[in-house]
Every structure is written in C-alpha cells, then in structure tokens.
Design a protein around this motif. Structure first.
Motif, PDB file in Angstrom:
ATOM      1  N   GLN A  33      81.954  24.500  57.063  1.00 49.90           N
ATOM      2  CA  GLN A  33      81.401  24.660  55.720  1.00 49.90           C
ATOM      3  C   GLN A  33      80.131  23.844  55.528  1.00 49.90           C
ATOM      4  O   GLN A  33      79.148  24.330  54.984  1.00 49.90           O
ATOM      5  CB  GLN A  33      82.448  24.268  54.667  1.00 49.90           C
ATOM      6  CG  GLN A  33      82.138  24.784  53.285  1.00 49.90           C
ATOM      7  CD  GLN A  33      82.061  26.298  53.219  1.00 49.90           C
ATOM      8  OE1 GLN A  33      82.969  26.994  53.639  1.00 49.90           O
ATOM      9  NE2 GLN A  33      80.964  26.816  52.713  1.00 49.90           N
ATOM     10  N   LEU A  34      80.144  22.605  55.999  1.00 44.79           N
ATOM     11  CA  LEU A  34      78.957  21.740  55.888  1.00 44.79           C
ATOM     12  C   LEU A  34      77.767  22.359  56.615  1.00 44.79           C
ATOM     13  O   LEU A  34      76.640  22.340  56.111  1.00 44.79           O
ATOM     14  CB  LEU A  34      79.259  20.356  56.466  1.00 44.79           C
ATOM     15  CG  LEU A  34      80.239  19.489  55.675  1.00 44.79           C
ATOM     16  CD1 LEU A  34      80.693  18.301  56.515  1.00 44.79           C
ATOM     17  CD2 LEU A  34      79.627  19.019  54.369  1.00 44.79           C
ATOM     18  N   ASP A  37      76.525  25.492  54.799  1.00 45.65           N
ATOM     19  CA  ASP A  37      75.849  25.135  53.547  1.00 45.65           C
ATOM     20  C   ASP A  37      74.475  24.509  53.774  1.00 45.65           C
ATOM     21  O   ASP A  37      73.794  24.156  52.820  1.00 45.65           O
ATOM     22  CB  ASP A  37      76.711  24.161  52.733  1.00 45.65           C
ATOM     23  CG  ASP A  37      77.949  24.828  52.155  1.00 45.65           C
ATOM     24  OD1 ASP A  37      78.045  26.071  52.200  1.00 45.65           O
ATOM     25  OD2 ASP A  37      78.837  24.096  51.672  1.00 45.65           O
ATOM     26  N   GLY A  38      74.088  24.337  55.048  1.00 43.82           N
ATOM     27  CA  GLY A  38      72.767  23.786  55.356  1.00 43.82           C
ATOM     28  C   GLY A  38      72.661  22.291  55.121  1.00 43.82           C
ATOM     29  O   GLY A  38      71.571  21.771  54.902  1.00 43.82           O
ATOM     30  N   GLN A  39      73.782  21.573  55.186  1.00 41.63           N
ATOM     31  CA  GLN A  39      73.771  20.128  54.930  1.00 41.63           C
ATOM     32  C   GLN A  39      73.572  19.300  56.195  1.00 41.63           C
ATOM     33  O   GLN A  39      73.428  18.085  56.120  1.00 41.63           O
ATOM     34  CB  GLN A  39      75.083  19.710  54.266  1.00 41.63           C
ATOM     35  CG  GLN A  39      75.286  20.327  52.903  1.00 41.63           C
ATOM     36  CD  GLN A  39      76.555  19.814  52.239  1.00 41.63           C
ATOM     37  OE1 GLN A  39      76.812  18.618  52.230  1.00 41.63           O
ATOM     38  NE2 GLN A  39      77.344  20.720  51.709  1.00 41.63           N
ATOM     39  N   VAL A  40      73.583  19.957  57.356  1.00 41.01           N
ATOM     40  CA  VAL A  40      73.502  19.229  58.621  1.00 41.01           C
ATOM     41  C   VAL A  40      72.111  19.393  59.240  1.00 41.01           C
ATOM     42  O   VAL A  40      71.598  20.500  59.341  1.00 41.01           O
ATOM     43  CB  VAL A  40      74.582  19.735  59.608  1.00 41.01           C
ATOM     44  CG1 VAL A  40      74.505  18.988  60.926  1.00 41.01           C
ATOM     45  CG2 VAL A  40      75.970  19.595  58.991  1.00 41.01           C
ATOM     46  N   VAL A  46      67.196  21.531  59.533  1.00 40.28           N
ATOM     47  CA  VAL A  46      68.465  22.115  59.099  1.00 40.28           C
ATOM     48  C   VAL A  46      68.978  23.057  60.177  1.00 40.28           C
ATOM     49  O   VAL A  46      68.224  23.865  60.725  1.00 40.28           O
ATOM     50  CB  VAL A  46      68.286  22.883  57.765  1.00 40.28           C
ATOM     51  CG1 VAL A  46      69.563  23.630  57.395  1.00 40.28           C
ATOM     52  CG2 VAL A  46      67.899  21.925  56.654  1.00 40.28           C
ATOM     53  N   THR A  48      72.152  25.813  60.927  1.00 37.57           N
ATOM     54  CA  THR A  48      73.292  26.539  60.361  1.00 37.57           C
ATOM     55  C   THR A  48      74.121  27.215  61.452  1.00 37.57           C
ATOM     56  O   THR A  48      74.976  28.040  61.151  1.00 37.57           O
ATOM     57  CB  THR A  48      72.811  27.591  59.337  1.00 37.57           C
ATOM     58  OG1 THR A  48      71.880  28.469  59.968  1.00 37.57           O
ATOM     59  CG2 THR A  48      72.169  26.937  58.132  1.00 37.57           C
ATOM     60  N   LEU A  62      73.852  13.853  58.486  1.00 37.66           N
ATOM     61  CA  LEU A  62      74.627  14.469  57.408  1.00 37.66           C
ATOM     62  C   LEU A  62      74.814  13.436  56.315  1.00 37.66           C
ATOM     63  O   LEU A  62      75.405  12.380  56.542  1.00 37.66           O
ATOM     64  CB  LEU A  62      75.989  14.932  57.937  1.00 37.66           C
ATOM     65  CG  LEU A  62      77.008  15.400  56.891  1.00 37.66           C
ATOM     66  CD1 LEU A  62      76.497  16.637  56.166  1.00 37.66           C
ATOM     67  CD2 LEU A  62      78.344  15.685  57.524  1.00 37.66           C
ATOM     68  N   GLY A  63      74.280  13.742  55.135  1.00 31.21           N
ATOM     69  CA  GLY A  63      74.486  12.887  53.973  1.00 31.21           C
ATOM     70  C   GLY A  63      74.162  11.416  54.182  1.00 31.21           C
ATOM     71  O   GLY A  63      74.933  10.552  53.805  1.00 31.21           O
TER      72      GLY A  63
END
Length: 70
Positions: A33-34, A37-40, A46, A48, A62-63
C-alpha cells in the motif's frame, strides 16, 4: 533524516521485502500500500513498483526514515 544500513547477502532484494525487513512496514500488505500510494522513494525518486530490485548502494526513504542497502 536518520540513515540506517541494511546488509543483504543476495544480489538484490525486492522493494516490498526490504520495507518489511527494515521494519519500515509492519506487513507485506502495508508495504504494498505504501509503495502504491507513492510514499516510497528509491534513490530520491518515487517508486511505485513493489517488485523493484534494490541492490547494494541504493537508498530507500519513507516518511523521514532512510535505509541504505549494503
């Protein structure tokens, strides 16, 4: 951003597996999911593709958490 290092003993590790291995995601489903969602970020871009091959020298973010693969 705190760098941590993850040592792999194979030629590569898939991105979703690395997120689990480095405790950046609690499960494979969460990792998927992460990534979707393009968060990595992989090497600052980015990513995906959850099956992306991560090799020694690559940086995964990530974050605010960053992991360098060796």
């Amino acid at each position: 951003m705190a760098d941590s290092k993850v040592k792999i003993t194979t030629e590569f590790i898939k991105l979703d597996a690395l997120l689990k291995f480095a405790s950046m995601a609690g499960s494979g489903g969460e990792a998927k999911q992460l990534i979707q969602d393009g968060q990595v970020l992989v090497n600052g871009e980015v990513c995906t593709m959850r099956g992306k091959k991560i090799r020694p020298g690559d940086k995964v973010s990530l974050g605010g958490q960053e992991v360098v693969v060796e």
